[in-house]
Design a protein around this motif. Sequence first.
Motif, PDB file in Angstrom:
ATOM      1  N   LEU A  85      23.794  43.801  39.587  1.00 54.51           N
ATOM      2  CA  LEU A  85      25.083  44.236  40.597  1.00 54.51           C
ATOM      3  C   LEU A  85      25.648  43.198  40.501  1.00 54.51           C
ATOM      4  O   LEU A  85      28.018  43.810  40.925  1.00 54.51           O
ATOM      5  CB  LEU A  85      24.428  44.939  41.308  1.00 54.51           C
ATOM      6  N   GLY A  86      25.817  42.806  41.406  1.00 54.19           N
ATOM      7  CA  GLY A  86      26.714  41.462  42.291  1.00 54.19           C
ATOM      8  C   GLY A  86      27.773  41.039  41.084  1.00 54.19           C
ATOM      9  O   GLY A  86      28.452  40.240  40.489  1.00 54.19           O
ATOM     10  N   ILE A  87      26.675  40.745  39.305  1.00 55.08           N
ATOM     11  CA  ILE A  87      27.883  40.297  37.893  1.00 55.08           C
ATOM     12  C   ILE A  87      28.760  41.073  37.598  1.00 55.08           C
ATOM     13  O   ILE A  87      29.690  40.472  37.340  1.00 55.08           O
ATOM     14  CB  ILE A  87      26.986  39.631  36.952  1.00 55.08           C
ATOM     15  N   VAL A  88      28.700  41.838  38.014  1.00 52.82           N
ATOM     16  CA  VAL A  88      28.918  43.397  37.335  1.00 52.82           C
ATOM     17  C   VAL A  88      30.059  43.777  38.601  1.00 52.82           C
ATOM     18  O   VAL A  88      31.596  43.768  37.804  1.00 52.82           O
ATOM     19  CB  VAL A  88      28.219  45.225  36.771  1.00 52.82           C
ATOM     20  N   LEU A  89      30.031  43.431  39.699  1.00 54.93           N
ATOM     21  CA  LEU A  89      31.045  43.540  40.999  1.00 54.93           C
ATOM     22  C   LEU A  89      32.350  42.347  40.417  1.00 54.93           C
ATOM     23  O   LEU A  89      32.884  42.506  40.648  1.00 54.93           O
ATOM     24  CB  LEU A  89      30.524  43.563  42.009  1.00 54.93           C
ATOM     25  N   LEU A  90      31.954  41.353  39.791  1.00 58.31           N
ATOM     26  CA  LEU A  90      33.044  40.218  40.049  1.00 58.31           C
ATOM     27  C   LEU A  90      33.366  40.680  38.822  1.00 58.31           C
ATOM     28  O   LEU A  90      34.609  39.773  38.423  1.00 58.31           O
ATOM     29  CB  LEU A  90      31.902  39.075  39.543  1.00 58.31           C
ATOM     30  N   ILE A  91      32.509  40.976  37.721  1.00 59.02           N
ATOM     31  CA  ILE A  91      33.364  41.831  36.123  1.00 59.02           C
ATOM     32  C   ILE A  91      34.619  42.626  36.119  1.00 59.02           C
ATOM     33  O   ILE A  91      35.897  42.537  35.874  1.00 59.02           O
ATOM     34  CB  ILE A  91      32.118  41.749  34.988  1.00 59.02           C
ATOM     35  N   PHE A  92      34.333  43.222  36.923  1.00 59.19           N
ATOM     36  CA  PHE A  92      35.812  44.359  37.927  1.00 59.19           C
ATOM     37  C   PHE A  92      36.013  44.083  38.477  1.00 59.19           C
ATOM     38  O   PHE A  92      37.528  44.091  38.486  1.00 59.19           O
ATOM     39  CB  PHE A  92      34.369  45.729  38.566  1.00 59.19           C
ATOM     40  N   ILE A  93      36.118  43.266  39.867  1.00 59.19           N
ATOM     41  CA  ILE A  93      37.117  42.621  40.076  1.00 59.19           C
ATOM     42  C   ILE A  93      38.050  42.039  39.354  1.00 59.19           C
ATOM     43  O   ILE A  93      39.720  41.805  39.071  1.00 59.19           O
ATOM     44  CB  ILE A  93      36.506  41.480  41.287  1.00 59.19           C
ATOM     45  N   VAL A  94      37.711  40.485  38.227  1.00 60.15           N
ATOM     46  CA  VAL A  94      38.475  39.921  37.924  1.00 60.15           C
ATOM     47  C   VAL A  94      39.267  41.137  36.646  1.00 60.15           C
ATOM     48  O   VAL A  94      40.058  40.769  36.214  1.00 60.15           O
ATOM     49  CB  VAL A  94      37.118  38.656  37.196  1.00 60.15           C
ATOM     50  N   TRP A  95      38.778  41.397  35.979  1.00 61.27           N
ATOM     51  CA  TRP A  95      39.710  42.887  35.275  1.00 61.27           C
ATOM     52  C   TRP A  95      40.598  43.796  36.375  1.00 61.27           C
ATOM     53  O   TRP A  95      41.581  43.313  35.337  1.00 61.27           O
ATOM     54  CB  TRP A  95      38.730  44.132  34.725  1.00 61.27           C
ATOM     55  N   LEU A  96      40.104  43.577  36.910  1.00 59.11           N
ATOM     56  CA  LEU A  96      41.029  44.503  37.853  1.00 59.11           C
ATOM     57  C   LEU A  96      42.679  44.019  38.184  1.00 59.11           C
ATOM     58  O   LEU A  96      44.123  44.545  38.059  1.00 59.11           O
ATOM     59  CB  LEU A  96      40.689  44.976  39.273  1.00 59.11           C
ATOM     60  N   CYS A  97      42.263  41.824  38.838  1.00 56.28           N
ATOM     61  CA  CYS A  97      43.481  41.678  38.853  1.00 56.28           C
ATOM     62  C   CYS A  97      44.147  41.092  37.908  1.00 56.28           C
ATOM     63  O   CYS A  97      45.584  40.884  37.547  1.00 56.28           O
ATOM     64  CB  CYS A  97      42.861  40.191  39.180  1.00 56.28           C
ATOM     65  N   GLY A  98      43.182  41.485  36.468  1.00 54.08           N
ATOM     66  CA  GLY A  98      43.892  41.231  34.871  1.00 54.08           C
ATOM     67  C   GLY A  98      44.743  41.768  35.014  1.00 54.08           C
ATOM     68  O   GLY A  98      46.360  41.833  34.130  1.00 54.08           O
ATOM     69  N   GLN A  99      44.631  43.422  35.247  1.00 57.26           N
ATOM     70  CA  GLN A  99      45.732  44.763  35.163  1.00 57.26           C
ATOM     71  C   GLN A  99      46.788  44.615  35.543  1.00 57.26           C
ATOM     72  O   GLN A  99      47.539  44.473  35.537  1.00 57.26           O
ATOM     73  CB  GLN A  99      44.799  46.262  35.430  1.00 57.26           C
ATOM     74  N   ILE A 100      46.682  44.496  36.475  1.00 56.09           N
ATOM     75  CA  ILE A 100      48.106  43.887  37.909  1.00 56.09           C
ATOM     76  C   ILE A 100      48.474  43.256  37.487  1.00 56.09           C
ATOM     77  O   ILE A 100      50.023  43.288  38.043  1.00 56.09           O
ATOM     78  CB  ILE A 100      47.427  43.693  39.045  1.00 56.09           C
ATOM     79  N   VAL A 101      48.294  42.288  36.662  1.00 58.42           N
ATOM     80  CA  VAL A 101      48.740  40.993  36.552  1.00 58.42           C
ATOM     81  C   VAL A 101      49.993  41.162  35.070  1.00 58.42           C
ATOM     82  O   VAL A 101      50.860  41.142  35.165  1.00 58.42           O
ATOM     83  CB  VAL A 101      48.146  39.628  36.230  1.00 58.42           C
ATOM     84  N   SER A 102      48.709  41.770  34.519  1.00 61.14           N
ATOM     85  CA  SER A 102      49.254  42.508  33.384  1.00 61.14           C
ATOM     86  C   SER A 102      50.932  43.339  34.096  1.00 61.14           C
ATOM     87  O   SER A 102      51.830  43.452  33.021  1.00 61.14           O
ATOM     88  CB  SER A 102      49.103  43.389  32.382  1.00 61.14           C
ATOM     89  N   ARG A 103      50.481  44.855  34.573  1.00 63.51           N
ATOM     90  CA  ARG A 103      51.608  45.339  35.022  1.00 63.51           C
ATOM     91  C   ARG A 103      52.808  44.790  35.078  1.00 63.51           C
ATOM     92  O   ARG A 103      53.953  45.126  35.414  1.00 63.51           O
ATOM     93  CB  ARG A 103      50.856  46.349  35.800  1.00 63.51           C
ATOM     94  N   LEU A 104      52.221  43.711  36.409  1.00 68.44           N
ATOM     95  CA  LEU A 104      53.750  42.722  37.105  1.00 68.44           C
ATOM     96  C   LEU A 104      54.232  42.117  35.638  1.00 68.44           C
ATOM     97  O   LEU A 104      55.647  42.173  35.881  1.00 68.44           O
ATOM     98  CB  LEU A 104      53.408  42.140  38.495  1.00 68.44           C
ATOM     99  N   SER A 105      53.724  41.640  35.053  1.00 72.13           N
ATOM    100  CA  SER A 105      54.416  40.702  34.337  1.00 72.13           C
ATOM    101  C   SER A 105      55.137  42.583  32.880  1.00 72.13           C
ATOM    102  O   SER A 105      56.271  41.736  32.557  1.00 72.13           O
ATOM    103  CB  SER A 105      53.816  40.190  33.176  1.00 72.13           C
TER     104      SER A 105
END
Length: 121
Positions: A45-65
């Motif tokens: 569950l912790g690994i899945v949560l970390l993967i989701f957080i990293v994916w979400l950060c990637g989406q935010i950065v790609s939309r800002l760029s």
Amino acid sequence: MWSHLLIHIIQEGGKEVPYFGEPDGAGWLGEALLYALLGFFVTFLGIVLLIFIVWLCGQIVSRLSARKGSKKAAAPAAPAATAEEEGIGEEVRAAIIAAIAAYYADEEGTCEFKVKRIKRL
């Protein structure tokens, strides 16, 4: 909280200790398996949560760029001037290319540098 999953609660040293299995300690394997499975579940569950957080950060950065890229693309670009329009003659361009080739001839390996355009800054 998890004590309802365990069968026996034993008094040891004035404290209640939950056991999965027989009160004499014969059921230690079941208790160990229960704790191992709970540990695996929490880790997964912790690994899945970390993967989701990293994916979400990637989406935010790609939309800002993408927004910054669209703002830069919206600005009208000035037409690129050729070397002839800037007053750089054919002899000067040949001299620059020869100087660059002479510099890289001393370097080890092959020269992969190609001059495509000379532009005055």
